[in-house]
Design a protein around this motif. Structure first.
Motif, PDB file in Angstrom:
ATOM      1  N   LEU A 269       1.082  -1.097   0.079  1.00 37.18           N
ATOM      2  CA  LEU A 269       0.080  -0.130   0.018  1.00 37.18           C
ATOM      3  C   LEU A 269       0.872   0.980  -0.202  1.00 37.18           C
ATOM      4  N   GLU A 270       1.804   1.780   0.852  1.00 38.75           N
ATOM      5  CA  GLU A 270       2.683   2.329   0.945  1.00 38.75           C
ATOM      6  C   GLU A 270       3.282   2.805  -0.264  1.00 38.75           C
ATOM      7  N   GLY A 271       4.043   1.174  -0.834  1.00 40.43           N
ATOM      8  CA  GLY A 271       4.512   1.588  -2.638  1.00 40.43           C
ATOM      9  C   GLY A 271       3.472   2.534  -3.195  1.00 40.43           C
ATOM     10  N   ILE A 272       2.341   2.039  -3.164  1.00 40.60           N
ATOM     11  CA  ILE A 272       1.786   2.339  -4.781  1.00 40.60           C
ATOM     12  C   ILE A 272       1.241   3.552  -4.207  1.00 40.60           C
ATOM     13  N   LEU A 273       1.004   4.132  -2.986  1.00 44.29           N
ATOM     14  CA  LEU A 273       0.315   5.330  -2.623  1.00 44.29           C
ATOM     15  C   LEU A 273       2.071   6.310  -2.875  1.00 44.29           C
ATOM     16  N   GLY A 274       2.566   5.982  -2.978  1.00 43.74           N
ATOM     17  CA  GLY A 274       3.980   6.401  -3.257  1.00 43.74           C
ATOM     18  C   GLY A 274       4.325   7.263  -4.987  1.00 43.74           C
ATOM     19  N   THR A 275       3.394   6.654  -6.225  1.00 42.82           N
ATOM     20  CA  THR A 275       3.359   6.495  -7.038  1.00 42.82           C
ATOM     21  C   THR A 275       2.415   7.382  -7.448  1.00 42.82           C
ATOM     22  N   GLY A 276       1.452   8.284  -6.518  1.00 41.29           N
ATOM     23  CA  GLY A 276       0.385   9.040  -6.954  1.00 41.29           C
ATOM     24  C   GLY A 276      -0.370   8.656  -8.013  1.00 41.29           C
ATOM     25  N   LYS A 277      -0.553   7.736  -8.773  1.00 44.04           N
ATOM     26  CA  LYS A 277      -1.059   7.191  -9.647  1.00 44.04           C
ATOM     27  C   LYS A 277      -2.535   6.527  -9.008  1.00 44.04           C
ATOM     28  N   VAL A 278      -2.510   5.664  -7.759  1.00 43.20           N
ATOM     29  CA  VAL A 278      -3.494   4.940  -7.544  1.00 43.20           C
ATOM     30  C   VAL A 278      -4.425   6.022  -6.078  1.00 43.20           C
ATOM     31  N   ARG A 279      -5.140   5.829  -6.812  1.00 46.80           N
ATOM     32  CA  ARG A 279      -6.800   6.489  -5.865  1.00 46.80           C
ATOM     33  C   ARG A 279      -7.682   5.349  -4.801  1.00 46.80           C
ATOM     34  N   LEU A 280      -7.846   5.737  -3.462  1.00 50.03           N
ATOM     35  CA  LEU A 280      -8.479   4.738  -2.578  1.00 50.03           C
ATOM     36  C   LEU A 280      -9.919   5.531  -2.246  1.00 50.03           C
ATOM     37  N   TRP A 281     -10.787   4.595  -2.925  1.00 49.71           N
ATOM     38  CA  TRP A 281     -12.336   4.871  -2.700  1.00 49.71           C
ATOM     39  C   TRP A 281     -12.603   4.535  -1.152  1.00 49.71           C
ATOM     40  N   ALA A 282     -12.931   4.408  -0.022  1.00 53.46           N
ATOM     41  CA  ALA A 282     -14.573   3.888   0.270  1.00 53.46           C
ATOM     42  C   ALA A 282     -16.026   3.783  -0.133  1.00 53.46           C
ATOM     43  N   CYS A 283     -16.407   2.967   0.151  1.00 53.45           N
ATOM     44  CA  CYS A 283     -17.951   2.657  -0.294  1.00 53.45           C
ATOM     45  C   CYS A 283     -18.483   3.054   0.734  1.00 53.45           C
ATOM     46  N   THR A 284     -19.850   4.162   0.981  1.00 55.63           N
ATOM     47  CA  THR A 284     -20.555   5.338   1.792  1.00 55.63           C
ATOM     48  C   THR A 284     -22.172   4.451   2.087  1.00 55.63           C
ATOM     49  N   ALA A 285     -22.751   3.497   1.329  1.00 60.19           N
ATOM     50  CA  ALA A 285     -23.325   2.555   1.734  1.00 60.19           C
ATOM     51  C   ALA A 285     -22.952   1.417   2.267  1.00 60.19           C
ATOM     52  N   THR A 286     -21.693   1.289   2.371  1.00 63.35           N
ATOM     53  CA  THR A 286     -21.163  -0.377   3.016  1.00 63.35           C
ATOM     54  C   THR A 286     -20.659   0.814   4.875  1.00 63.35           C
ATOM     55  N   MET A 287     -20.267   1.811   4.761  1.00 67.99           N
ATOM     56  CA  MET A 287     -19.882   2.708   6.054  1.00 67.99           C
ATOM     57  C   MET A 287     -21.272   2.939   6.737  1.00 67.99           C
ATOM     58  N   ASP A 288     -22.054   3.190   5.834  1.00 68.89           N
ATOM     59  CA  ASP A 288     -23.862   2.888   6.953  1.00 68.89           C
ATOM     60  C   ASP A 288     -24.148   1.984   7.165  1.00 68.89           C
ATOM     61  N   ILE A 289     -23.858   0.982   6.538  1.00 66.86           N
ATOM     62  CA  ILE A 289     -24.994  -0.474   7.026  1.00 66.86           C
ATOM     63  C   ILE A 289     -23.581  -0.475   8.301  1.00 66.86           C
ATOM     64  N   MET A 290     -22.621  -1.249   7.941  1.00 69.54           N
ATOM     65  CA  MET A 290     -22.053  -1.690   9.072  1.00 69.54           C
ATOM     66  C   MET A 290     -21.182  -0.361   9.723  1.00 69.54           C
ATOM     67  N   LEU A 291     -21.710   0.900   9.969  1.00 68.58           N
ATOM     68  CA  LEU A 291     -21.381   1.861  10.782  1.00 68.58           C
ATOM     69  C   LEU A 291     -20.021   1.854  11.065  1.00 68.58           C
ATOM     70  N   VAL A 292     -19.800   2.071  10.094  1.00 67.96           N
ATOM     71  CA  VAL A 292     -17.900   2.430   9.960  1.00 67.96           C
ATOM     72  C   VAL A 292     -17.419   4.276   9.807  1.00 67.96           C
ATOM     73  N   LYS A 293     -17.030   4.444  10.941  1.00 70.72           N
ATOM     74  CA  LYS A 293     -16.825   5.521  11.224  1.00 70.72           C
ATOM     75  C   LYS A 293     -16.036   6.193  10.100  1.00 70.72           C
ATOM     76  N   LYS A 294     -15.513   7.597   9.713  1.00 71.51           N
ATOM     77  CA  LYS A 294     -14.068   7.782   8.872  1.00 71.51           C
ATOM     78  C   LYS A 294     -13.129   7.616   9.646  1.00 71.51           C
ATOM     79  N   LYS A 295     -13.189   7.793  10.975  1.00 68.76           N
ATOM     80  CA  LYS A 295     -11.987   8.105  11.977  1.00 68.76           C
ATOM     81  C   LYS A 295     -11.326   6.598  11.913  1.00 68.76           C
ATOM     82  N   GLN A 296     -12.265   5.618  11.477  1.00 69.54           N
ATOM     83  CA  GLN A 296     -12.095   4.208  11.592  1.00 69.54           C
ATOM     84  C   GLN A 296     -11.069   3.671  10.626  1.00 69.54           C
TER      85      GLN A 296
END
Lengths: 139, 139, 139
Positions: free
Chosen positions: C85-112
């Motif tokens: 993960l550290e390596g791919i973030l270093g390329t500056g070409k890769v973006r990571l997106w969190a699914c908002t529906a999953t966060m709602d359903i599984m009660l996941v907060k951004k700070k987690q």
């Protein structure tokens, strides 16, 4: 002559139910002039081992039902996995690639794989192929 | 008028967690003028059976947690699987295809499937559609 | 300058064996100027939690073999998931997106979630990105 369609498939699973789709799609594709590259990685590499297709089982709780599933498939006249493989190789349109990282991790030697393997490559090699394909699937 | 985007999805799994993504993507796609073809094969065909969406369970060890998951989904105001299906069919942009090979193998009759099924086809038929799509996913 | 290739990946699984392929493909892609968007949904969202990659296990019956698998991976000199993960973030070409529906359903907060998350979106947002990509994979 730019209109030959191409398909790239990653086979990550090694179970019977996940082995049929790539081979069925490759058979259908090869029969209609589609070029097909299949990349076998992780559990999927087991399917490229000698007798690997013959030994593929259903996953998890269905594992015990594998023999019954084979009977039900045969009853319809559908080809077995080894027969399907023979058919798709006969089209001359399908290439089978073994994942080198998986071979390293799981200590798999080239001589353990079927001789029909086209070649060996990693993720970068697969991406080069996939980026020019019309269809990409991860199975 | 060549700019309508198209998506083809293979649904190979029959579990609740794998049933949501194709229907959510189809709902999002249908709402934004994307044409969507979904091909239900192997375990996925169970989702096209009458009450199939209603009976879908979480996989493996999570199976016992299915009812709890349904409560958690409902709590957020998200649609149930049958409600999602009704919504995507209302867009007129989504087609549902049953895999004929799976029907043969698993002895599934047309009358066991929901009447909303668009039609029946094999791997070759799906490939014809998928080759002209902008997005292809195997779920 | 229209020739930058793009890849969109949905990560639906949260197991170790399914976490490697998207990160390996993103690493290979980022190294060769491919733009990569990865959308973490359902079980896959667990991989974006703090220590999520470190805690990923093999699925089902293989779960007990996770430590052994980590040793076999390390033996080959291959990076661990957090290192990848550290390596791919270093390329500056890769973006990571969190699914908002999953966060709602599984009660996941951004700070987690890890701070490297690029942003949060639903199925419609992912489709917008995926429709303009050359490669789409559902893992």
């Amino acid at each position: 002559m730019a209109d030959v369609k191409k398909m790239a498939i990653v086979v990550h699973s090694g179970t019977l139910d996940k082995a049929y789709p790539p081979l069925m799609l490759a058979a259908a594709g090869g029969a209609s002039d589609l070029e097909v590259d299949i990349f076998f990685t992780f559990w999927g590499l087991n399917l490229l081992k000698k007798k690997g297709l013959k030994r593929a089982k259903l996953p998890g709780a269905w594992r015990m039902g594998t023999s019954l599933m084979r009977v039900m498939i045969k009853r319809t006249g559908m080809a077995s996995l080894p027969e399907l493989l023979e058919g798709i190789l006969g089209t001359g349109k399908v290439r089978l690639w073994a994942c080198t990282a998986t071979m390293d991790i799981m200590l798999v030697k080239k001589k353990q794989l079927i001789p029909e393997v086209t070649g060996y490559m990693g993720a970068a090699g697969f991406l080069d192929i996939a980026a020019d394909c019309d269809i990409q699937l991860f199975i």
